[in-house]
Design a protein around this motif. Structure first.
Motif, PDB file in Angstrom:
ATOM      1  N   TRP A  47      24.982   0.612  -8.786  1.00  0.00           N
ATOM      2  CA  TRP A  47      26.061  -0.205  -9.357  1.00  0.00           C
ATOM      3  C   TRP A  47      25.547  -0.941 -10.589  1.00  0.00           C
ATOM      4  O   TRP A  47      26.033  -2.001 -10.943  1.00  0.00           O
ATOM      5  N   TRP A  48      24.558  -0.352 -11.232  1.00  0.00           N
ATOM      6  CA  TRP A  48      23.975  -0.989 -12.414  1.00  0.00           C
ATOM      7  C   TRP A  48      24.597  -0.399 -13.666  1.00  0.00           C
ATOM      8  O   TRP A  48      24.039   0.510 -14.295  1.00  0.00           O
ATOM      9  N   GLU A  53      21.422  -5.173 -15.668  1.00  0.00           N
ATOM     10  CA  GLU A  53      21.318  -4.143 -14.624  1.00  0.00           C
ATOM     11  C   GLU A  53      21.213  -2.762 -15.284  1.00  0.00           C
ATOM     12  O   GLU A  53      20.377  -1.950 -14.910  1.00  0.00           O
ATOM     13  N   GLY A  81      29.542  -6.055  -9.165  1.00  0.00           N
ATOM     14  CA  GLY A  81      28.361  -6.742  -8.648  1.00  0.00           C
ATOM     15  C   GLY A  81      28.134  -6.497  -7.169  1.00  0.00           C
ATOM     16  O   GLY A  81      29.084  -6.385  -6.390  1.00  0.00           O
ATOM     17  N   ALA A  82      26.845  -6.390  -6.793  1.00  0.00           N
ATOM     18  CA  ALA A  82      26.420  -6.194  -5.401  1.00  0.00           C
ATOM     19  C   ALA A  82      27.014  -4.936  -4.774  1.00  0.00           C
ATOM     20  O   ALA A  82      27.094  -4.811  -3.555  1.00  0.00           O
ATOM     21  N   GLN A 104      21.173   3.896  -4.285  1.00  0.00           N
ATOM     22  CA  GLN A 104      20.541   2.588  -4.151  1.00  0.00           C
ATOM     23  C   GLN A 104      20.900   2.027  -2.779  1.00  0.00           C
ATOM     24  O   GLN A 104      22.071   2.011  -2.412  1.00  0.00           O
ATOM     25  N   HIS A 106      19.690  -1.303   0.057  1.00  0.00           N
ATOM     26  CA  HIS A 106      18.809  -2.457   0.248  1.00  0.00           C
ATOM     27  C   HIS A 106      17.857  -2.228   1.414  1.00  0.00           C
ATOM     28  O   HIS A 106      18.268  -1.742   2.472  1.00  0.00           O
ATOM     29  N   HIS A 158      13.884  -8.877  -5.416  1.00  0.00           N
ATOM     30  CA  HIS A 158      14.698  -9.910  -6.067  1.00  0.00           C
ATOM     31  C   HIS A 158      14.672 -11.170  -5.213  1.00  0.00           C
ATOM     32  O   HIS A 158      14.473 -11.108  -4.000  1.00  0.00           O
ATOM     33  N   TRP A 207      31.012 -12.065  -2.089  1.00  0.00           N
ATOM     34  CA  TRP A 207      29.551 -11.976  -1.871  1.00  0.00           C
ATOM     35  C   TRP A 207      28.817 -13.103  -2.589  1.00  0.00           C
ATOM     36  O   TRP A 207      27.759 -13.541  -2.125  1.00  0.00           O
ATOM     37  N   TRP A 264      30.091 -11.950 -10.589  1.00  0.00           N
ATOM     38  CA  TRP A 264      29.013 -12.894 -10.907  1.00  0.00           C
ATOM     39  C   TRP A 264      28.857 -13.123 -12.402  1.00  0.00           C
ATOM     40  O   TRP A 264      28.528 -14.234 -12.841  1.00  0.00           O
ATOM     41  N   TRP A 284      18.575 -11.552 -10.942  1.00  0.00           N
ATOM     42  CA  TRP A 284      19.039 -10.622 -11.971  1.00  0.00           C
ATOM     43  C   TRP A 284      19.665 -11.438 -13.102  1.00  0.00           C
ATOM     44  O   TRP A 284      19.788 -10.976 -14.219  1.00  0.00           O
ATOM     45  N   LEU A 312      15.338  -9.855  -1.312  1.00  0.00           N
ATOM     46  CA  LEU A 312      16.052  -8.601  -1.089  1.00  0.00           C
ATOM     47  C   LEU A 312      15.343  -7.567  -1.942  1.00  0.00           C
ATOM     48  O   LEU A 312      14.624  -7.926  -2.875  1.00  0.00           O
ATOM     49  N   ASP A 314      15.868  -3.583  -3.769  1.00  0.00           N
ATOM     50  CA  ASP A 314      16.601  -2.350  -4.037  1.00  0.00           C
ATOM     51  C   ASP A 314      15.657  -1.186  -3.784  1.00  0.00           C
ATOM     52  O   ASP A 314      14.516  -1.199  -4.257  1.00  0.00           O
ATOM     53  N   LYS A 348      14.907  -6.148 -15.469  1.00  0.00           N
ATOM     54  CA  LYS A 348      15.887  -6.395 -14.403  1.00  0.00           C
ATOM     55  C   LYS A 348      15.845  -7.813 -13.850  1.00  0.00           C
ATOM     56  O   LYS A 348      16.754  -8.230 -13.139  1.00  0.00           O
ATOM     57  N   HIS A 384      22.788  -9.277   0.487  1.00  0.00           N
ATOM     58  CA  HIS A 384      22.177  -8.096  -0.126  1.00  0.00           C
ATOM     59  C   HIS A 384      21.336  -7.315   0.877  1.00  0.00           C
ATOM     60  O   HIS A 384      20.207  -6.887   0.593  1.00  0.00           O
TER      61      HIS A 384
HETATM   62  C1  GAL Z   1      22.342  -6.734  -5.606  1.00  0.00           C
HETATM   63  C2  GAL Z   1      21.275  -5.810  -6.126  1.00  0.00           C
HETATM   64  C3  GAL Z   1      20.727  -6.355  -7.398  1.00  0.00           C
HETATM   65  C4  GAL Z   1      21.815  -6.727  -8.385  1.00  0.00           C
HETATM   66  C5  GAL Z   1      22.945  -7.507  -7.712  1.00  0.00           C
HETATM   67  C6  GAL Z   1      24.144  -7.820  -8.565  1.00  0.00           C
HETATM   68  O1  GAL Z   1      22.905  -6.251  -4.428  1.00  0.00           O
HETATM   69  O2  GAL Z   1      20.266  -5.703  -5.174  1.00  0.00           O
HETATM   70  O3  GAL Z   1      19.828  -5.424  -7.943  1.00  0.00           O
HETATM   71  O4  GAL Z   1      22.251  -5.595  -8.991  1.00  0.00           O
HETATM   72  O5  GAL Z   1      23.371  -6.860  -6.551  1.00  0.00           O
HETATM   73  O6  GAL Z   1      24.915  -6.702  -8.829  1.00  0.00           O
END
Ligand code: GAL
Length: 423
Positions: A47-48, A53, A81-82, A104, A106, A158, A207, A264, A284, A312, A314, A348, A384
């Motif tokens: 989701w980057w 990201e 996000g997330a 990806q 977690h 992270h 989230w 976010w 991030w 957390l 990735d 990142k 996460h």
């Molecule tokens: C998290 C992910 C991070 C960052 C964040 C915001 O879940 O582990 O790498 O991308 O979401 O999107």
């Protein structure tokens, strides 16, 4: 076998030079091998899709293309996000037996979901081939291992429990030190409010609210009891949880009322534009503020969390039925390599999962995070995936989104207990 032009050219060059394209995997990959050395394409699902990201992913892809010029990277990123949109789409594809070549996931409980559903392959043999068991800290390896098998390669660590501030707004409000307790935080928020900023604490949807709530739980319960909420040793009916919900409710009175519609980065923009003073968000945000050339920012651990690092990670997996498992292994090899981790993490905001990184290679924020990671108490993140499964996360998010409107403390506490009840 499908052959693309890029691969033909690479194989031809290798033949002229008398080189053999080495396979990336250590063990038997099964399935249709996409060609020597992985060849063809590798679809990488994340989701980057924007900001830091995307910058992190792009840097990792650059390293991948250097290490494996015969494989074409296909970007399967889904914005949000997330993984708010990506995770649903991924489930649909996994159900339809149409997995991307890698996705990806977690480390921790979330990974367990995919392992228990039989959706991802054991890559332990590759860990041996690539020397990864020595490269990663044992605690992280434990979070990736089930019944002696390892199922993914972590790209980073992270930190979730960080408050980001607009230093100009904070200064103009007469705040001279970062708040160290919740009471000090409320007092600081009141000072910013007194300057005419109606919502000094920026926040977004579900989230992001869970992240703020988790930070409050760490403050009110302390790291041990907080961790116990996720492993079943702390009762969700504990009066300290009631206190945390009430404190969270008070904090929400300082936030923007359109919170449930914002991601976010929208909340981050409120801080950058001086419409808010603070935002709780994972680190991030450090890289994203840098990428957006916003330099008037500060950061501190959420008030009352003390020396607690909420982590957390990735990681990337090899899904069962991936079209190009050998290519996926080449991707995983790059993700785990020292060069891949440096390329990715410097952009990142995270710190490398490998223990052999050199702090001086990283921006200022990451240098402080690397030092904290070594000495702080480590607790997992549910928002996460480190502490709770995808199903538990969904249930908690719907309870929180109801609370965002109803503000019913008892109802939220009971819904949280139900969400985390052992099945
Ligand atoms: C998290 C992910 C991070 C960052 C964040 C915001 O879940 O582990 O790498 O991308 O979401 O999107």
């Amino acid at each position: 076998m499908r052959v693309n032009r890029r691969m033909t050219a690479t194989v031809a060059t290798a033949a002229v030079l008398g080189l053999t394209l080495a396979a990336c995997g250590g063990g038997d990959t099964g399935g249709d091998n996409g060609g020597e050395g992985g060849g063809e394409q590798v679809e990488v699902f994340t989701w980057w899709a924007a900001g830091s990201e995307k910058a992190g992913l792009d840097a990792l892809v650059g390293e991948f293309e250097t290490q494996h010029p015969d494989i074409e990277f296909v970007n399967g990123a889904v914005a949000g996000g997330a993984g708010s949109a990506a995770k649903d789409l991924l489930q649909t594809r996994l159900q339809a037996q149409d997995p991307p070549d890698t996705f990806q996931a977690h480390a921790g409980a979330e990974l367990l979901d995919y392992i228990n559903a039989g959706q991802i392959e054991d890559v332990s043999a590759d860990y041996d081939t690539w020397g990864l068991k020595q490269a990663f800290p044992q605690g992280l390896i434990d979070n990736l291992t089930v019944d002696g098998k390892i199922y993914s390669v972590p790209a980073n660590i992270h930190r979730a429990n960080v408050v980001w501030s607009n230093t100009k707004v904070v200064k103009e409000a007469g705040i001279t030190a970062d708040p160290k307790t919740l009471e000090e935080f409320f007092a600081a928020l009141d000072k910013v409010k007194a300057k005419g900023i109606a919502a000094p604490l920026a926040i977004g949807k579900d989230w992001t609210q869970l992240m703020l709530f988790e930070s409050v739980l760490i403050t009110d319960l302390g790291p041990e009891k907080f961790t116990g909420l996720w492993n079943g040793t702390t009762d969700w009916n504990d009066p300290l949880v009631t206190k945390a919900i009430n404190d969270f409710k008070t904090l929400l009175t300082y936030t923007n009322t359109d919170r449930d519609a914002l991601d976010w980065t929208d909340a981050e923009k409120l801080v950058m534009d001086g419409k808010a003073a603070y935002q709780l968000m994972g680190d991030w945000e450090a890289a994203d503020l840098d990428a957006k050339k916003f330099s008037d920012y500060g950061w501190f651990t959420f008030p009352g969390n003390g020396k607690t690092f909420q982590w957390l990670a990735d990681s990337f997996v090899l899904p069962k039925g991936a079209k190009n498992p050998e290519g996926t292994k080449c991707w995983l090899k790059t993700v785990g390599s020292a060069e891949g981790q440096k390329a990715f993490n410097t952009k990142k905001g995270s710190i490398p999962a490998r223990s052999d990184a050199v702090p001086a290679d990283y921006p200022k924020y990451q240098q402080s995070a690397m030092a904290d990671w070594k000495k702080d108490k480590i607790v997992p993140s549910c928002a996460h995936g480190a502490a709770c499964t995808l199903g538990q996360n969904n249930d908690i998010l719907s309870a929180l989104s109801q609370f965002s409107g109803s503000q019913d403390v008892a109802k939220l506490q009971s819904a949280l207990g139900t969400a985390m009840k052992p099945s």
